[in-house]
Write an enzyme that holds these catalytic residues in place. Sequence first.
Site, PDB file in Angstrom:
ATOM      1  N   ASP A  82      11.440  37.052  41.998  1.00 24.62           N
ATOM      2  CA  ASP A  82      11.746  37.018  43.222  1.00 24.62           C
ATOM      3  C   ASP A  82      12.036  38.482  43.786  1.00 24.62           C
ATOM      4  O   ASP A  82      12.643  39.167  43.059  1.00 24.62           O
ATOM      5  CB  ASP A  82      12.952  36.222  43.571  1.00 24.62           C
ATOM      6  N   ASN A 231      14.593  28.383  48.928  1.00 29.95           N
ATOM      7  CA  ASN A 231      15.380  29.362  47.840  1.00 29.95           C
ATOM      8  C   ASN A 231      16.766  29.339  48.217  1.00 29.95           C
ATOM      9  O   ASN A 231      17.383  29.409  49.270  1.00 29.95           O
ATOM     10  CB  ASN A 231      14.835  30.757  48.261  1.00 29.95           C
TER      11      ASN A 231
END
Length: 281
Positions: A82, A231
């Site tokens: 990420d 997320n």
Amino acid sequence: MPVIPTGQLIETAEGTGIGAFNVITVEHAEAIVTGAERADRPVILQISQNAVKFHNGQLAPIAAATTAVAESATVPVALHLDHVSDPTLWEVAPAHGFGSVMVDYSKLSYEDNVAETSRAVEFLNSRGLWVESEIGQVGGKEGEEPLSAHAPGARTSPGEAAAFVAETGVDALAVAVGSSHAMTSRDAALDHQLIGDIKAAVEVPLVLHGSSGVPDDELIRAVGAGMVKINIGTALNIAFTEAVRQHLAANPDNVDPRKYLVTAREAMAASVAHFLEVLAR
Ligand code: G3H
Ligand code: ZN
């Protein structure tokens, strides 16, 4: 159960939100899998460039531990790298078993973001990885103050989003629609009209960053309007830290980390299960 490619896991969303949770320590990974099994939902375990930096720049140990925890799960799990801006990190994602990478060049000019993202897409897609990138800026990343929940921030333009997807070939798009990273209160107000407009303009799955600060009802509406990958990071760290604080306040003589980490891991698992149940509504 073997780890599955992120793109394949996202395809099973069918109108629900897929939770993607940040792993910092192995206890995070264990808690995320436990929470997903409790909710009986698939889940994405994601390791950020900042987490790699925390591990002295070493991806291998935390990636290997996270993979092993993922493989022990009884629900489908995908692995994602990420917020990566360093190409030397996204280049090694295939070798470490990741199914996807978010490359983050959102602070660059539009042209440079397109150029850097395209380079990553070409490299990673050819190795079977799914690529997410960001257009517009979700605030509150490392070194930045979280945006106020009601600040307009730098919103994603639907037209620019469509052009960005067409020019780069990204598989998923992170968009700025009112959330902000690292919020410790859950009072962000999302721009649902904008989510709908972006959804209508692009065909790839949309990703909501900074979801810890978004209240449950707003998350449900966001998923209904077209957000797919959700997320979540800070909420787990809040749960972890509050549990450790409480344990140490009540047991000031304890020196065994297992005694407080077990409470931290359980608090994170409960948070994960809650988010996943909300995202499936
Ligand atoms: O990419 C990670 C997420 O956007 C996490 O944001 O820590 O504010 O939940 P958060
Ligand atoms: Zn993020």
